[in-house]
Design a protein around this motif. Structure first.
Motif, PDB file in Angstrom:
ATOM      1  N   TYR A  14       0.817  -0.978   0.020  1.00  0.00           N
ATOM      2  CA  TYR A  14       0.004  -0.093  -0.068  1.00  0.00           C
ATOM      3  C   TYR A  14       0.906   1.205   0.030  1.00  0.00           C
ATOM      4  CZ  TYR A  14      -4.033  -2.973   0.795  1.00  0.00           C
ATOM      5  OH  TYR A  14      -5.058  -3.780   0.980  1.00  0.00           O
ATOM      6  N   ASP A  15       2.067   0.935   0.366  1.00  0.00           N
ATOM      7  CA  ASP A  15       2.824   2.191   0.425  1.00  0.00           C
ATOM      8  C   ASP A  15       2.623   3.324   1.092  1.00  0.00           C
ATOM      9  OD1 ASP A  15       4.970   1.005  -1.297  1.00  0.00           O
ATOM     10  OD2 ASP A  15       3.926   1.642  -3.066  1.00  0.00           O
ATOM     11  N   GLN A  16       2.044   3.119   2.304  1.00  0.00           N
ATOM     12  CA  GLN A  16       1.482   4.028   3.333  1.00  0.00           C
ATOM     13  C   GLN A  16       2.293   3.748   4.601  1.00  0.00           C
ATOM     14  OE1 GLN A  16      -2.703   3.724   3.759  1.00  0.00           O
ATOM     15  NE2 GLN A  16      -3.109   3.800   1.401  1.00  0.00           N
ATOM     16  N   TYR A  17       2.731   4.798   5.177  1.00  0.00           N
ATOM     17  CA  TYR A  17       3.264   4.835   6.453  1.00  0.00           C
ATOM     18  C   TYR A  17       2.148   4.807   7.709  1.00  0.00           C
ATOM     19  CZ  TYR A  17       6.841   5.649  10.001  1.00  0.00           C
ATOM     20  OH  TYR A  17       7.889   5.439  11.201  1.00  0.00           O
ATOM     21  N   CYS A  18       1.709   3.424   7.734  1.00  0.00           N
ATOM     22  CA  CYS A  18       0.524   3.536   8.715  1.00  0.00           C
ATOM     23  C   CYS A  18       0.692   1.848   9.268  1.00  0.00           C
ATOM     24  CB  CYS A  18      -0.602   3.560   7.950  1.00  0.00           C
ATOM     25  SG  CYS A  18      -2.338   2.941   8.822  1.00  0.00           S
ATOM     26  N   ALA A  19       0.492   1.727  10.444  1.00  0.00           N
ATOM     27  CA  ALA A  19       0.717   0.323  11.216  1.00  0.00           C
ATOM     28  C   ALA A  19      -0.411  -0.657  10.322  1.00  0.00           C
ATOM     29  CB  ALA A  19       0.367   0.255  12.541  1.00  0.00           C
ATOM     30  N   ALA A  20      -1.531  -0.204  10.346  1.00  0.00           N
ATOM     31  CA  ALA A  20      -2.519  -1.035   9.442  1.00  0.00           C
ATOM     32  C   ALA A  20      -2.322  -1.446   8.376  1.00  0.00           C
ATOM     33  CB  ALA A  20      -4.103  -0.658   9.721  1.00  0.00           C
ATOM     34  N   ALA A  21      -1.719  -0.547   7.357  1.00  0.00           N
ATOM     35  CA  ALA A  21      -1.399  -0.922   6.120  1.00  0.00           C
ATOM     36  C   ALA A  21      -0.298  -1.463   5.992  1.00  0.00           C
ATOM     37  CB  ALA A  21      -1.032   0.746   5.420  1.00  0.00           C
ATOM     38  N   ARG A  22       0.823  -1.490   6.932  1.00  0.00           N
ATOM     39  CA  ARG A  22       2.055  -2.555   7.023  1.00  0.00           C
ATOM     40  C   ARG A  22       1.576  -3.797   7.392  1.00  0.00           C
ATOM     41  NH1 ARG A  22       4.610   1.373   4.948  1.00  0.00           N
ATOM     42  NH2 ARG A  22       6.532   2.141   5.563  1.00  0.00           N
ATOM     43  N   ALA A  23       0.777  -3.819   8.075  1.00  0.00           N
ATOM     44  CA  ALA A  23       0.263  -5.153   8.487  1.00  0.00           C
ATOM     45  C   ALA A  23      -0.542  -5.856   7.374  1.00  0.00           C
ATOM     46  CB  ALA A  23      -0.871  -5.274   9.742  1.00  0.00           C
ATOM     47  N   LEU A  24      -1.490  -5.129   6.774  1.00  0.00           N
ATOM     48  CA  LEU A  24      -2.262  -5.711   5.513  1.00  0.00           C
ATOM     49  C   LEU A  24      -1.073  -6.024   4.342  1.00  0.00           C
ATOM     50  CD1 LEU A  24      -5.427  -3.592   5.459  1.00  0.00           C
ATOM     51  CD2 LEU A  24      -5.067  -5.933   5.880  1.00  0.00           C
ATOM     52  N   ASP A  25       0.147  -5.337   4.281  1.00  0.00           N
ATOM     53  CA  ASP A  25       1.015  -5.607   3.205  1.00  0.00           C
ATOM     54  C   ASP A  25       1.523  -7.121   3.684  1.00  0.00           C
ATOM     55  OD1 ASP A  25       1.169  -3.266   1.995  1.00  0.00           O
ATOM     56  OD2 ASP A  25       3.059  -2.460   3.151  1.00  0.00           O
ATOM     57  N   ALA A  26       1.449  -7.557   4.699  1.00  0.00           N
ATOM     58  CA  ALA A  26       2.035  -8.899   5.206  1.00  0.00           C
ATOM     59  C   ALA A  26       0.976  -9.963   5.154  1.00  0.00           C
ATOM     60  CB  ALA A  26       2.603  -8.862   6.404  1.00  0.00           C
ATOM     61  N   VAL A  27      -0.431  -9.458   5.582  1.00  0.00           N
ATOM     62  CA  VAL A  27      -1.135 -10.818   5.677  1.00  0.00           C
ATOM     63  C   VAL A  27      -2.678 -10.283   5.032  1.00  0.00           C
ATOM     64  CG1 VAL A  27      -0.379 -11.336   8.047  1.00  0.00           C
ATOM     65  CG2 VAL A  27      -2.276  -9.700   7.935  1.00  0.00           C
ATOM     66  N   GLY A  28      -2.690  -9.108   4.115  1.00  0.00           N
ATOM     67  CA  GLY A  28      -3.970  -8.794   3.478  1.00  0.00           C
ATOM     68  C   GLY A  28      -4.245  -9.669   2.156  1.00  0.00           C
ATOM     69  N   ASP A  29      -3.157 -10.486   1.718  1.00  0.00           N
ATOM     70  CA  ASP A  29      -3.405 -11.225   0.445  1.00  0.00           C
ATOM     71  C   ASP A  29      -4.463 -12.317   0.874  1.00  0.00           C
ATOM     72  OD1 ASP A  29      -2.117  -9.952  -1.321  1.00  0.00           O
ATOM     73  OD2 ASP A  29      -0.230 -11.125  -0.948  1.00  0.00           O
TER      74      ASP A  29
END
Length: 216
Positions: A14-29
């Protein structure tokens, strides 16, 4: 002509400096969190994961597992002889997703009011909604739950509650019930002691957790 070297696909972000976005980078697929659900029940072989994730293709499962290894959520190791098979298991960071799955299960429980004809079901999928419920009882012990669809167990005590597929070696309490009753208990619509009184739940065992579940 030289053969072009195939480059690995760029990881989506998501290229967002946000904890939720970083988490979804890893487990959002798609499928990743359901693989975590399976591995929370213990180490699993690839074939076991594929069998208990109806609908996932072999390519997608293999890709997700590689992503989880890369992101430090899971590891693969070889069992000693005579098994000599590879199993996947969660790292400490991967196990840290238990509260996330627990919260999702609680939030999604109302969606189980109607079972669709196309819905697959595995017994240990009912463990997540029961984790917090049983943990709130404040009594340590191991609870074995038997459904027509199979058996799973929940371990309560110090630290976060955990669950496993299959029977427990020496459960302090054993529950026998059907899937609809288990769903009602997990969703908070039915207390275990009320289910026992109504004959919908059988609780055996003399451990402290068994007595609490029977309302004694």
């Amino acid at each position: 002509m030289s053969r072009l070297r195939r480059m690995p696909p760029r990881r989506r972000s998501y290229d967002q400096y946000c904890a939720a976005a970083r988490a979804l980078d890893a487990v959002g697929d798609r499928w990743t969190l359901l693989i975590v659900r399976e591995l929370l029940a213990g180490s699993r072989r690839y074939t076991d994961l594929h069998a208990d994730l109806p609908g996932v293709s072999t390519d997608v499962l293999a890709s997700r597992l590689k992503d989880m290894e890369r992101d430090g959520l899971a590891t693969r190791r070889k069992l000693p002889p005579p098994a000599a098979a590879f199993v996947y298991e969660l790292t400490e960071r991967g196990r840290g997703l238990l509260p996330v799955l627990d919260a999702l299960a609680t939030w999604g429980a109302p969606e189980l009011a109607e079972r669709r004809p196309t819905d697959a079901v595995r017994a240990h999928w009912f463990a997540l909604p029961l984790l917090s419920l049983f943990d709130q009882l404040g009594t340590p012990g191991t609870v074995e739950v038997r459904l027509d669809e199979g058996v799973f167990h929940i371990v309560l005590g110090d630290g976060a509650p955990v669950y496993g597929e299959g029977p427990a070696p020496a459960p302090d309490a054993r529950l026998v019930l059907d899937a609809d009753t288990c769903r009602a208990v997990g969703g908070g619509a039915l207390a275990v002691e009320d289910g026992v009184r109504d004959g919908r739940i059988e609780v055996s065992g003399e451990g402290g957790i068994a007595k609490v579940l029977r309302g004694e």
